[in-house]
Enzyme design. Structure first.
Site, short mmCIF file in Angstrom:
data_model
loop_
_atom_site.label_atom_id
_atom_site.label_comp_id
_atom_site.label_asym_id
_atom_site.label_seq_id
_atom_site.Cartn_x
_atom_site.Cartn_y
_atom_site.Cartn_z
N ARG A 225 0.82 -1.21 0.00
CA ARG A 225 0.00 0.00 0.00
C ARG A 225 0.86 1.27 0.00
O ARG A 225 0.42 2.30 0.52
CB ARG A 225 -0.97 0.01 1.19
CG ARG A 225 -1.72 -1.29 1.41
CD ARG A 225 -2.75 -1.54 0.33
NE ARG A 225 -3.75 -0.53 0.26
CZ ARG A 225 -4.93 -0.58 0.89
NH1 ARG A 225 -5.23 -1.61 1.62
NH2 ARG A 225 -5.79 0.38 0.76
N ARG B 2 -2.76 6.18 0.88
CA ARG B 2 -3.38 7.12 1.80
C ARG B 2 -2.45 7.88 2.74
O ARG B 2 -2.76 8.98 3.13
CB ARG B 2 -4.37 6.33 2.64
CG ARG B 2 -4.67 4.99 2.00
CD ARG B 2 -5.32 4.01 2.87
NE ARG B 2 -4.39 2.96 3.26
CZ ARG B 2 -4.73 1.90 3.97
NH1 ARG B 2 -5.95 1.77 4.41
NH2 ARG B 2 -3.82 1.01 4.26
N ARG C 7 -6.39 13.05 -4.04
CA ARG C 7 -7.73 12.49 -3.82
C ARG C 7 -8.79 13.58 -3.64
O ARG C 7 -9.97 13.32 -3.87
CB ARG C 7 -7.71 11.57 -2.60
CG ARG C 7 -7.26 10.18 -2.91
CD ARG C 7 -8.36 9.37 -3.62
NE ARG C 7 -9.36 8.88 -2.68
CZ ARG C 7 -10.66 9.13 -2.75
NH1 ARG C 7 -11.13 9.88 -3.72
NH2 ARG C 7 -11.49 8.63 -1.88
N ASP D 156 -7.16 -1.32 -7.06
CA ASP D 156 -7.70 -1.93 -5.85
C ASP D 156 -8.13 -3.34 -6.17
O ASP D 156 -8.44 -3.65 -7.32
CB ASP D 156 -8.89 -1.12 -5.30
CG ASP D 156 -9.19 -1.54 -3.86
OD1 ASP D 156 -8.49 -1.07 -2.95
OD2 ASP D 156 -10.10 -2.36 -3.66
N TYR E 136 -15.70 -9.86 0.31
CA TYR E 136 -16.22 -8.49 0.08
C TYR E 136 -17.54 -8.52 -0.69
O TYR E 136 -18.44 -7.73 -0.43
CB TYR E 136 -15.19 -7.64 -0.67
CG TYR E 136 -14.10 -7.10 0.23
CD1 TYR E 136 -14.32 -5.99 1.05
CD2 TYR E 136 -12.85 -7.69 0.28
CE1 TYR E 136 -13.33 -5.49 1.87
CE2 TYR E 136 -11.85 -7.21 1.11
CZ TYR E 136 -12.10 -6.11 1.90
OH TYR E 136 -11.12 -5.62 2.73
O1 1CP Z 1 -0.09 1.23 -2.81
C1 1CP Z 1 -1.31 1.45 -2.77
O2 1CP Z 1 -1.97 1.87 -1.84
C2 1CP Z 1 -2.02 1.31 -4.05
C3 1CP Z 1 -2.64 0.13 -4.41
C4 1CP Z 1 -3.68 -0.56 -3.52
C5 1CP Z 1 -3.62 -1.91 -3.20
C6 1CP Z 1 -2.46 -2.87 -3.47
C7 1CP Z 1 -4.92 -0.05 -3.03
C8 1CP Z 1 -5.41 1.34 -3.13
N1 1CP Z 1 -5.62 -1.10 -2.52
C9 1CP Z 1 -4.84 -2.23 -2.60
C10 1CP Z 1 -5.18 -3.58 -2.20
C11 1CP Z 1 -6.33 -3.81 -1.30
N2 1CP Z 1 -7.53 -3.17 -1.28
C12 1CP Z 1 -6.36 -4.86 -0.36
C13 1CP Z 1 -5.26 -5.86 -0.16
C14 1CP Z 1 -4.19 -5.35 0.72
C15 1CP Z 1 -4.53 -5.20 2.16
O3 1CP Z 1 -4.92 -6.22 2.77
O4 1CP Z 1 -4.41 -4.08 2.66
C16 1CP Z 1 -7.60 -4.80 0.29
C17 1CP Z 1 -8.11 -5.70 1.40
C18 1CP Z 1 -8.34 -3.74 -0.31
C19 1CP Z 1 -9.70 -3.34 0.02
C20 1CP Z 1 -9.71 -1.93 0.48
N3 1CP Z 1 -9.62 -0.87 -0.37
C21 1CP Z 1 -9.73 -1.46 1.81
C22 1CP Z 1 -9.80 -2.30 3.07
C23 1CP Z 1 -11.18 -2.28 3.64
C24 1CP Z 1 -11.33 -3.17 4.83
O5 1CP Z 1 -11.71 -4.33 4.64
O6 1CP Z 1 -11.10 -2.71 5.93
C25 1CP Z 1 -9.69 -0.06 1.74
C26 1CP Z 1 -9.76 0.91 2.87
C27 1CP Z 1 -9.60 0.28 0.36
C28 1CP Z 1 -9.51 1.64 -0.21
C29 1CP Z 1 -8.21 1.98 -0.82
N4 1CP Z 1 -7.54 1.19 -1.75
C30 1CP Z 1 -6.39 1.82 -2.13
C31 1CP Z 1 -6.35 3.10 -1.44
C32 1CP Z 1 -5.29 4.13 -1.62
C33 1CP Z 1 -7.49 3.18 -0.64
C34 1CP Z 1 -7.89 4.34 0.26
C35 1CP Z 1 -9.16 4.93 -0.22
C36 1CP Z 1 -9.13 6.36 -0.67
O7 1CP Z 1 -8.12 6.91 -1.09
O8 1CP Z 1 -10.20 6.95 -0.60
#
Ligand code: 1CP
Length: 364
Positions: free
Chosen positions: A39, A43, A52, A88, A164
């Site tokens: 990640r 964020r 964003r 994502d 999900y």
């Molecule tokens: O490096 C990066 O942040 C960019 C790529 C990236 C990746 C590899 C994002 C962007 N998401 C992911 C993978 C992802 N997404 C996973 C697997 C990794 C992990 O376990 O952390 C999972 C479970 C998600 C689902 C997801 N998307 C969540 C988790 C929700 C939960 O179950 O609690 C969240 C909060 C997101 C949103 C998200 N995805 C990525 C970002 C930068 C964000 C933040 C949202 C935003 O900017 O508004």
């Protein structure tokens, strides 16, 4: 200067300069230990938060030049050894026709979760075509990286995506999705099978587009036990690895290494070591020495991980000590340094540099 469209059409990529991660995977010794952060593009970066404010989350994912720009943010700031494409895991349910919204502070929400009789409504036909924007973002980013570091593509694992889709978002227990495993096991396998087929073609498409490593995130593995993981996850993860290898070979693409990160599934490391993945991600709850012991049946396997993301809240000197201790425990061979889960949104940006430098200063 080539235009974005011209770059997306070209597979004539710049030569890779930093191949530390690929060297480790080939069993060679790099000059320094490689490090990247799950990640890393998101964020916690102030640049990303600004970005964003101007752009919707999925608009960034779907626009190759925006996704490329965000992917490069952490590479500009830190001496990381890999980039990971900005996207994502939930783009797959979206491509299957499910609505996915990104709610500020909440994360992903699927307002119409999947029901047991809703599986036939999933739009499998054309799903990969609808995900083409990820491939375009990868191709563009490969050019824009100028060979600085290799580029990861990724996908969610079948079980994590199933979770999900059924829960309609994040969940503390995943009890709705687990209910399927116990009460609707036939439909569970049907859904996992369908997701596996899509994930295979999605990862192959990313490889064709220029991804140099592919990671499968099974972030919800921790909700299962060894028996459930053996029945509802491992066979699909194995098929993904085998089929991606075969399909890429058919397209005359060299073998692209794959990482499996099954969060909280230390209980199944012995099993995971037999699936054909070159690298296994270790989450922060698993002891490094025990992880090595568990995978000892496969001498070539590379481990990746596993600093507690919360260690980034420690004062710099303590963080450096935690990092050094972790490296000592894993050993410097067959090892890629990372956190034991994604970096948290309130991580200290200066400490990320402390972490990366501590890894690169470690004598090998
Ligand atoms: O490096 C990066 O942040 C960019 C790529 C990236 C990746 C590899 C994002 C962007 N998401 C992911 C993978 C992802 N997404 C996973 C697997 C990794 C992990 O376990 O952390 C999972 C479970 C998600 C689902 C997801 N998307 C969540 C988790 C929700 C939960 O179950 O609690 C969240 C909060 C997101 C949103 C998200 N995805 C990525 C970002 C930068 C964000 C933040 C949202 C935003 O900017 O508004």
């Amino acid at each position: 200067m080539a235009s974005t469209t011209e770059l997306i059409a070209s597979r004539n990529f710049p030569t890779l300069k930093n191949d530390r991660i690929l060297k480790v995977i080939r069993g060679e010794l790099p000059d320094k230990l490689p490090v990247w952060i799950m990640r890393q593009a998101g964020r916690y970066l102030p640049e990303f938060q600004d970005f964003r404010k101007k752009h919707d989350f999925f608009k960034i994912c779907q626009s190759p030049s925006l996704a490329c720009e965000v992917t490069l943010l952490p590479i500009r700031r830190y001496d990381l050894d890999a980039a990971i494409i900005f996207s994502d895991i939930l783009v797959i349910p979206q491509a299957l026709g499910m609505e996915v919204k990104m709610e500020p502070g909440l994360g992903p929400v699927l307002p119409h979760p999947l029901t047991v009789d809703g599986i036939p409504d999933l739009k499998v036909d054309g799903a990969i075509q609808r995900l083409k924007y990820v491939g375009e973002a990868i191709t563009l980013t490969r050019h824009k990286l100028e060979g600085k570091v290799p580029l990861f593509g990724f996908s969610g694992a079948p079980w994590t995506l199933m979770g999900y889709m059924i829960e309609g978002g994040g969940s503390k227990t995943l009890s709705k999705a687990k209910k399927w495993l116990y009460a609707h096991s036939k439909e569970s396998h049907q859904l996992l099978e369908l997701l596996t087929d899509v994930i295979i073609d999605y990862l192959v498409m990313q490889g064709e587009a220029g991804a140099q490593i592919l990671q499968v995130f099974d972030s919800s593995a921790e909700y299962l036990n060894r028996g459930l993981y053996r029945e509802f996850a491992l066979p699909y993860l194995k098929r993904i690895r085998e089929q991606v290898r075969l399909k890429l070979a058919d397209k005359n693409l060299e073998n692209i290494p794959m990482v499996l990160f099954a969060k909280g599934a230390g209980f199944s490391l012995r099993d995971q070591a037999q699936l054909g993945y070159e690298v296994l991600g270790i989450d922060w709850t698993t002891d490094p020495a025990e992880a090595r012991e568990a995978v000892s049946c496969n001498k070539n396997i590379v481990l990746q991980g596993n600093l507690d993301p919360c260690a980034l809240y420690a004062p710099p000197a303590a963080l450096k000590n935690y990092t050094n201790t972790m490296i000592k425990q894993f050993g410097t061979k067959n090892y890629i340094v990372n956190l034991g889960h994604g970096i948290y949104p309130d991580a200290n940006v200066d400490n990320v540099e402390v972490f990366v430098n501590a890894v690169h200063e470690y004598p090998i």
